[in-house]
Scaffold this motif. Structure first.
Motif, PDB file in Angstrom:
ATOM      1  N   VAL A 275      11.010 -27.912  -0.224  1.00  0.00           N
ATOM      2  CA  VAL A 275      12.414 -27.669  -0.269  1.00  0.00           C
ATOM      3  C   VAL A 275      12.929 -26.056   0.078  1.00  0.00           C
ATOM      4  N   GLY A 276      12.043 -25.363   0.608  1.00  0.00           N
ATOM      5  CA  GLY A 276      12.472 -24.045   0.966  1.00  0.00           C
ATOM      6  C   GLY A 276      12.128 -23.095   0.004  1.00  0.00           C
ATOM      7  N   THR A 277      11.664 -23.054  -1.112  1.00  0.00           N
ATOM      8  CA  THR A 277      11.221 -22.113  -2.131  1.00  0.00           C
ATOM      9  C   THR A 277      10.090 -21.164  -1.873  1.00  0.00           C
ATOM     10  N   PRO A 278      10.326 -19.838  -1.758  1.00  0.00           N
ATOM     11  CA  PRO A 278       9.184 -19.118  -1.337  1.00  0.00           C
ATOM     12  C   PRO A 278       8.019 -19.116  -2.396  1.00  0.00           C
ATOM     13  N   VAL A 279       6.849 -18.969  -1.701  1.00  0.00           N
ATOM     14  CA  VAL A 279       5.653 -18.994  -2.681  1.00  0.00           C
ATOM     15  C   VAL A 279       4.726 -17.658  -2.158  1.00  0.00           C
ATOM     16  N   ALA A 280       4.483 -17.187  -3.537  1.00  0.00           N
ATOM     17  CA  ALA A 280       3.502 -15.687  -3.316  1.00  0.00           C
ATOM     18  C   ALA A 280       2.253 -16.312  -3.446  1.00  0.00           C
ATOM     19  N   VAL A 281       1.373 -15.561  -2.748  1.00  0.00           N
ATOM     20  CA  VAL A 281      -0.215 -15.762  -2.923  1.00  0.00           C
ATOM     21  C   VAL A 281      -0.893 -14.609  -4.032  1.00  0.00           C
ATOM     22  N   GLN A 282      -1.522 -15.238  -5.106  1.00  0.00           N
ATOM     23  CA  GLN A 282      -1.774 -14.119  -5.875  1.00  0.00           C
ATOM     24  C   GLN A 282      -3.605 -13.971  -5.790  1.00  0.00           C
ATOM     25  N   LEU A 283      -3.838 -12.823  -5.800  1.00  0.00           N
ATOM     26  CA  LEU A 283      -5.229 -12.158  -5.991  1.00  0.00           C
ATOM     27  C   LEU A 283      -5.683 -11.971  -7.290  1.00  0.00           C
ATOM     28  N   LEU A 284      -6.856 -11.998  -7.404  1.00  0.00           N
ATOM     29  CA  LEU A 284      -7.359 -11.463  -8.729  1.00  0.00           C
ATOM     30  C   LEU A 284      -8.700 -10.854  -8.380  1.00  0.00           C
ATOM     31  N   GLY A 285      -9.247  -9.814  -8.896  1.00  0.00           N
ATOM     32  CA  GLY A 285     -10.359  -8.972  -8.492  1.00  0.00           C
ATOM     33  C   GLY A 285     -10.393  -7.554  -8.857  1.00  0.00           C
ATOM     34  N   SER A 286     -11.443  -7.035  -8.985  1.00  0.00           N
ATOM     35  CA  SER A 286     -11.511  -5.446  -9.391  1.00  0.00           C
ATOM     36  C   SER A 286     -12.099  -4.578  -8.490  1.00  0.00           C
ATOM     37  N   ASP A 287     -12.457  -5.149  -7.134  1.00  0.00           N
ATOM     38  CA  ASP A 287     -13.011  -4.166  -6.086  1.00  0.00           C
ATOM     39  C   ASP A 287     -11.816  -3.808  -5.128  1.00  0.00           C
ATOM     40  N   PRO A 288     -11.145  -2.476  -5.170  1.00  0.00           N
ATOM     41  CA  PRO A 288     -10.196  -2.151  -4.248  1.00  0.00           C
ATOM     42  C   PRO A 288     -10.492  -2.531  -2.884  1.00  0.00           C
ATOM     43  N   VAL A 289     -11.680  -2.411  -2.298  1.00  0.00           N
ATOM     44  CA  VAL A 289     -11.865  -2.500  -1.005  1.00  0.00           C
ATOM     45  C   VAL A 289     -11.515  -4.114  -0.609  1.00  0.00           C
ATOM     46  N   GLN A 290     -12.204  -4.841  -1.346  1.00  0.00           N
ATOM     47  CA  GLN A 290     -12.221  -6.307  -1.362  1.00  0.00           C
ATOM     48  C   GLN A 290     -10.906  -6.937  -1.454  1.00  0.00           C
ATOM     49  N   MET A 291     -10.229  -6.278  -2.520  1.00  0.00           N
ATOM     50  CA  MET A 291      -8.686  -6.649  -2.614  1.00  0.00           C
ATOM     51  C   MET A 291      -7.832  -6.414  -1.652  1.00  0.00           C
TER      52      MET A 291
END
Length: 325
Positions: A61-77
């Motif tokens: 229906v056109g509602t935006p969706v954000a992708v959420q990330l979880l982690g503690s390694d700045p490089v990998q994030m």
């Protein structure tokens, strides 16, 4: 005055996002977290959690969706933030709020609030890796051991480039026990210039207005309240216009559960589908007297067809919503 559907691991999946955004009133959604560890995740993992990436990061229906990330390694994030954007993410969100023991034990989620400097490093790495036109946002609590870290962590996120910060108005130790400390959100909002969004313990239209007044936030994120009352966002939007609309009936809620189950049956084995329905039912008990009445029977069922039949054969008993305590 936006209403955002909160990410709830194991429950607010793509089918529920589709179902609830179709009801209306929701301005944005956030995916369940994509867990980032050491190796680069393949695109199929992103598509599993965010199939909306195939549709310009929008629900049907056109509602935006954000992708959420979880982690503690700045490089990998940073690498995974860049990959999410490459795959079509229009917003990358970072999870600093998850209170789950297994997540915290592996240095993810809310435990990072003990280290504002690391939160800054992670957020800065994602911000640098993601194209400038893609907002980087974050979700956090007020702290881990207590509620004293909200301002320091909010300032760390802002300094690192987070454009929005969602704050769940409790510490990790508080869990989900009432009350929500909306006044503590106000303290963070006053200490940062980044946009702050209030979250926590919004079950009714009255809760929404009280949260806005106490927190000072125009925008709110709602999780359990929208699962318990699928039309809550619509009710709130009507109240913003000074109007009142009829509440969703139990039979209308059952139709949503059936629609959800039909989609899930294309993804999962029946026993897992039944498990997801029970999770939703457990929240519907707080919104509908009928759900509470049939719960002792429904919780024992293992197959989808008997479960749906149980729901649909239940007469509407009161016409009145349960009111959250």
């Amino acid at each position: 005055m936006r209403i955002i559907l909160a990410p709830m691991e194991g429950l607010v999946d793509a089918p529920i996002r589709e179902t609830l955004t179709k009801v209306g009133g929701i301005d944005r959604c956030v995916t369940e977290f994509v867990r980032v560890t050491h190796g680069m995740l393949p695109p199929r993992v992103f598509y599993k959690y965010a199939p909306e990436l195939h549709n310009q990061s929008l629900t049907r229906v056109g509602t935006p969706v954000a992708v959420q990330l979880l982690g503690s390694d700045p490089v990998q994030m940073g690498l995974h933030g860049a990959r999410a954007a490459e795959l079509g993410a229009t917003q990358v969100d970072i999870n600093f709020g998850c209170p789950a023991k297994t997540v915290n034990r592996h240095k993810g989620g809310c435990i990072l609030m003990r280290e504002p400097e690391l939160m800054h490093e992670i957020t800065e790495a994602v911000r640098k890796a993601v194209p400038a036109g893609v907002p980087v946002t974050a979700k956090m609590r007020l702290g881990y051991d207590d509620r004293s870290m909200g301002v320091a962590c909010g300032q760390a996120l802002e300094a690192a480039g987070a454009s929005e910060i969602v704050i769940h108005a409790r510490s990790k130790v508080d869990g989900y026990k009432p009350p929500a400390y909306w006044e503590e959100i106000a303290r963070v909002r006053e200490a940062v210039s980044a946009h702050v969004i209030a979250n926590g313990e919004i079950w009714t239209v009255n809760d929404y207005w009280r949260c806005r007044k106490v927190s000072g936030c125009d925008d709110v994120m709602i999780g359990r309240g929208l699962i318990a009352r699928p039309d809550l966002a619509l009710q709130i939007k009507a109240s913003q216009q000074g109007e009142q609309i009829p509440e969703m009936s139990w039979l209308e809620a059952v139709a949503l559960v059936r629609e959800y189950a039909e989609v899930l049956q294309g993804w999962l084995e029946d026993r897992y589908v039944t498990g997801r329905i029970k999770q939703w039912m457990n929240f519907l008990r707080q919104g509908f007297a009928e759900a509470e009445a049939i719960w002792p029977q429904a919780r024992k069922l293992r197959d989808v067809a008997p479960m749906l039949a149980c729901l649909e054969q239940t007469p509407e008993t009161s016409g009145k919503r349960h009111q959250a305590a």
